[in-house]
Scaffold this active site. Structure first.
Site, PDB file in Angstrom:
ATOM      1  N   ASP A 107      27.807  42.537  28.833  1.00 54.14           N
ATOM      2  CA  ASP A 107      28.341  41.805  29.959  1.00 54.14           C
ATOM      3  C   ASP A 107      29.446  42.669  30.575  1.00 54.14           C
ATOM      4  OD1 ASP A 107      28.873  39.921  31.864  1.00 54.14           O
ATOM      5  OD2 ASP A 107      28.850  38.225  30.491  1.00 54.14           O
ATOM      6  N   GLU A 134      32.828  30.853  35.593  1.00 51.32           N
ATOM      7  CA  GLU A 134      33.325  31.348  34.303  1.00 51.32           C
ATOM      8  C   GLU A 134      34.631  30.642  33.898  1.00 51.32           C
ATOM      9  OE1 GLU A 134      32.636  35.543  33.510  1.00 51.32           O
ATOM     10  OE2 GLU A 134      31.635  35.735  35.441  1.00 51.32           O
TER      11      GLU A 134
HETATM   12  C1  BGC Z   1      29.012  37.249  33.679  1.00 51.40           C
HETATM   13  C2  BGC Z   1      27.539  37.500  33.670  1.00 51.40           C
HETATM   14  C3  BGC Z   1      27.115  38.225  34.910  1.00 51.40           C
HETATM   15  C4  BGC Z   1      27.928  39.483  35.073  1.00 51.40           C
HETATM   16  C5  BGC Z   1      27.595  40.263  36.316  1.00 51.40           C
HETATM   17  C6  BGC Z   1      29.782  38.498  33.983  1.00 51.40           C
HETATM   18  O1  BGC Z   1      31.126  38.228  34.148  1.00 51.40           O
HETATM   19  O2  BGC Z   1      29.425  36.726  32.438  1.00 51.40           O
HETATM   20  O3  BGC Z   1      26.855  36.295  33.524  1.00 51.40           O
HETATM   21  O4  BGC Z   1      25.757  38.491  34.876  1.00 51.40           O
HETATM   22  O5  BGC Z   1      29.291  39.163  35.101  1.00 51.40           O
HETATM   23  O6  BGC Z   1      28.082  39.653  37.451  1.00 51.40           O
HETATM   24  C1  BGC Z   2      32.774  40.188  39.260  1.00 53.99           C
HETATM   25  C2  BGC Z   2      31.798  39.327  38.533  1.00 53.99           C
HETATM   26  C3  BGC Z   2      32.121  39.384  37.109  1.00 53.99           C
HETATM   27  C4  BGC Z   2      33.582  39.085  36.835  1.00 53.99           C
HETATM   28  C5  BGC Z   2      33.910  39.271  35.393  1.00 53.99           C
HETATM   29  C6  BGC Z   2      34.183  39.768  38.958  1.00 53.99           C
HETATM   30  O1  BGC Z   2      35.101  40.543  39.640  1.00 53.99           O
HETATM   31  O2  BGC Z   2      32.529  40.098  40.620  1.00 53.99           O
HETATM   32  O3  BGC Z   2      30.493  39.738  38.727  1.00 53.99           O
HETATM   33  O4  BGC Z   2      31.317  38.487  36.456  1.00 53.99           O
HETATM   34  O5  BGC Z   2      34.433  39.867  37.610  1.00 53.99           O
HETATM   35  O6  BGC Z   2      35.230  39.004  35.097  1.00 53.99           O
END
Ligand code: BGC
Ligand code: BGC
Length: 650
Positions: A298, A498
């Site tokens: 991730d 998230e």
């Molecule tokens: C998320 C994932 C996601 C990735 C890319 C991460 O923060 O947990 O689910 O696919 O970012 O955006």
């Molecule tokens: C990104 C997401 C990612 C996240 C993780 C963001 O800045 O755009 O894709 O999941 O950070 O913390």
């Protein structure tokens, strides 16, 4: 190894190595593997963000993959066109292929979060988030949605989606609750198979990963829905049996359907981060479960396994991560991994295994023989993104996902009624869509950002047009002149993604007391009310339920708000045109601290049980007056410390 296999009941790989197509894949993989230097092998193991790596970088370092993270788009333009996406995809592809005169560089793979439709793309069809699809209990629909999503992704030149999420969500305080289909594994297992098939095609068939299909991701491995107190990226303290019997089913089903990629979870299991968990990633996933595709980290997840980034990177790869998703500093990660490989901290056999898996997935996806993204079949179809047939499918999904909790007889509505629509969700497509929509958090979107979308209010206006009724928009609920026949109050959670969506309790009015005030004002004036609740999880809404004559949970329905009116209104003949068929896929809490709450609990006593959902055939179904004492009074909804804490590396 044999011990793990017996504990986990070993599965075989989904694709038989004896298949002619698989033999061909193996030949391509070995030929390219032999030709790669260690530098290029390490490059293959890096996935950079499009904002931070140019096509030239991709060529120079032989980067294996790029992604656009949540809210990231070509040139940072949220309204980038299909042509803009395609042009960038072509640029990466061409750069990756160029190697000397022979053009035999390894083609690059582009991944995106098409998690409820191709939701980072302007004009795309946005389907309901998974919690609503869980309520629909319709696995054929799931397959169609996945296939439609794949088409929209292919149209923009992208090869891979980071979906489906297969979390079995056990504590609804978790900010990612809406990304899960259910708290019950049965639904997750059933859907996993259909969604993966809809995205990738049928494993072993000639059409597998053929035109119009994209690679799928089973995420996030394993047990992320079980963190203590629902903390995002937190610790899972359950037993191995629980991990296996409650959480692994969806992943097994996805692997059996031929899913080609698995994403490691940000969480830990008994204190060890999954990104550094060799037992889970290598022993269980690649060993016992027979997964022969690639494991992607991730977003910077590998950095969380140790203080020192070089050490962290090596530990994570040694544990079984094959492709490192790098948020920002991919050059640093490249240097770190290369150094660790040359020093032998990451053995060459592990590097080769990782690269073999990456090449295998690329070969299965047909990348070695495909033309540039814009020339592929189904690519560049300007009409595919937001296609009317996809929007109709999404509207059907909205209809099927609605759950009716209470109906004092006010529903279904007559088309000649004078309806007033109130609440900040009535004409707000951004709020309907929730997180992972155009922006990471889903915030900052207005109706103009959805050129093909329809708000819930617009659906009502359409339903009464020419039928003798009226639909009036008044977000505050104020009206002058004669009282409306009925008020529809559309309210709920504002978008989040998230950890920003983590809550300490499930009280809705502690967040936003305005909708209750609006509902009560209508009550005082004798206007019947219907609540339409937009939310990413079940919440304690007893006061709002008491103040409503009917209560509909619409979850996060996406761009096709018209699906709400389709169900709430009678058809031309006066009979309901579409009945409610949504059934809760999550148990509904009796009070704001009533979590974890899951079907099968010993003292299971929800307000509305798993599977609950009224229909018009049930006739009038009121709830008695529900207890309004807020068990969470005084507890802040959001844990400030966590939201500003280290857990969200940006
Ligand atoms: C998320 C994932 C996601 C990735 C890319 C991460 O923060 O947990 O689910 O696919 O970012 O955006
Ligand atoms: C990104 C997401 C990612 C996240 C993780 C963001 O800045 O755009 O894709 O999941 O950070 O913390």
């Amino acid at each position: 190894m044999r011990e793990i296999a017996s504990r986990w009941q070993a599965d075989a790989s989904a694709l038989d190595p004896a298949l002619p197509s698989e033999r061909k894949v193996a030949r391509i993989v070995e030929r390219h593997l032999r030709s790669l230097s260690v530098e290029k092998k390490v490059g293959q193991m890096i996935q950079a963000e499009i904002a931070n790596a140019t096509p030239m970088d991709a060529a120079e370092f032989a980067l294996g993959s790029v992604l656009n993270g949540g809210g990231s788009s070509p040139a940072g333009d949220k309204r980038a066109s299909v042509d803009d996406w395609l042009a960038l995809a072509d640029a990466y592809h061409d750069a990756s292929r160029r190697r000397g005169a022979s053009r035999d560089g390894v083609p690059i793979l582009w991944g995106t979060d098409a998690v409820h439709g191709h939701s980072n793309v302007y004009g795309a069809t946005v389907f309901p988030h998974n919690i609503g699809l869980g309520a629909a209990r319709d696995s054929d629909l799931m397959c169609c949605i996945a296939a439609a999503t794949a088409r929209e992704v292919v149209a923009t030149g992208i090869d891979w989606t980071f979906a489906p999420t297969l979390a079995v969500v056990r504590d609804d305080r978790w900010g990612r609750t809406y990304e899960g289909y259910s708290e019950h594994p049965e639904l997750v297992v059933e859907y996993a198979q259909r969604v993966v098939t809809g995205l990738q095609g049928v494993a072993g068939d000639p059409g597998f990963l053929g035109p119009g299909r994209v690679l799928a991701t089973a995420k996030h491995f394993l047990g992320e829905g079980h963190t203590t107190d629902g903390h995002d990226q937190g610790d899972v303290a359950c037993s191995e049996e629980t991990l296996r019997d409650l959480h692994a089913g969806g992943h097994r089903a996805a692997i059996a359907a031929g899913v080609q990629t698995v994403m490691a979870g940000f969480h830990s299991w008994h204190g060890t981060k999954v990104h550094g968990h060799e037992y889970l990633l290598t022993g269980v996933l690649k060993g016992a479960l027979g997964f022969d595709g690639l494991v992607v980290s991730d977003w910077d997840g590998y950095l969380q396994v140790a203080e020192d980034r070089r050490e962290a990177c090596a530990m994570s790869v040694n544990a079984g991560v094959d492709l490192l998703m790098v948020g920002v500093d991919w050059r640093q990660t490249y240097d770190d991994l290369l150094q660790q490989a040359v020093a032998g901290v990451v053995p060459m056999s592990r590097i080769d295994d990782a690269v073999r898996r990456i090449l295998r997935v690329k070969a299965r996806a047909g990348l070695f023989s495909s033309p540039r993204p814009s020339q592929r079949l189904c690519a560049g179809d300007r009409t595919a993104v937001g296609h009317p047939a996809h929007r109709e499918l999404a509207r059907r999904a909205v209809r099927e996902s609605l759950v009716l909790l209470k109906n004092g007889g006010v529903l279904p509505l007559r088309r000649d009624a004078n309806v007033l629509l109130a609440g900040d969700g009535a004409d707000n497509i951004g709020k309907q869509c929730g997180g992972w929509t155009l922006t990471w958090q889903g915030t900052g979107n207005d109706n103009d950002d959805f050129p093909n979308g329809m708000s819930i209010f617009e659906g009502f206006a359409q339903a009464v047009a020419g039928k003798g009724g009226t639909a009036t928009l008044s977000p505050s609920g104020e009206f002058t002149g004669p009282a409306p026949d009925v008020a529809i109050v559309v309210f709920g959670e504002n978008p989040y993604a998230e950890g920003d969506g983590d809550r300490r309790h499930l009280s809705f009015s502690a967040h936003d007391s305005e909708p209750l005030a609006i509902l009560r004002k209508f009550k005082e004036r004798g206007v019947p009310t219907v609540s339409v609740f937009l939310a990413g999880r079940p919440m304690w809404v007893n006061p709002e339920l008491n103040a409503s004559d009917a209560f509909v949970v619409a979850w996060l329905p996406g761009t096709e708000g018209g699906g709400v009116a389709d169900v709430l209104f009678r058809g031309p003949g006066g009979e309901p045109q579409h009945d409610f068929r949504g059934r809760l896929s999550y148990s509904w809490p009796r009070h704001a601290l009533h979590t974890p709450l899951n079907v099968g609990d010993i003292d299971y006593s929800p307000l509305f049980p798993y599977g609950f959902g009224l229909s018009y055939r049930d006739g009038r179904r009121d709830t008695s007056r529900l207890d309004e004492a807020d068990a969470a009074a005084g507890i802040p909804a959001v844990d400030e410390h966590r939201v500003s804490g280290w857990t969200y590396p940006r």
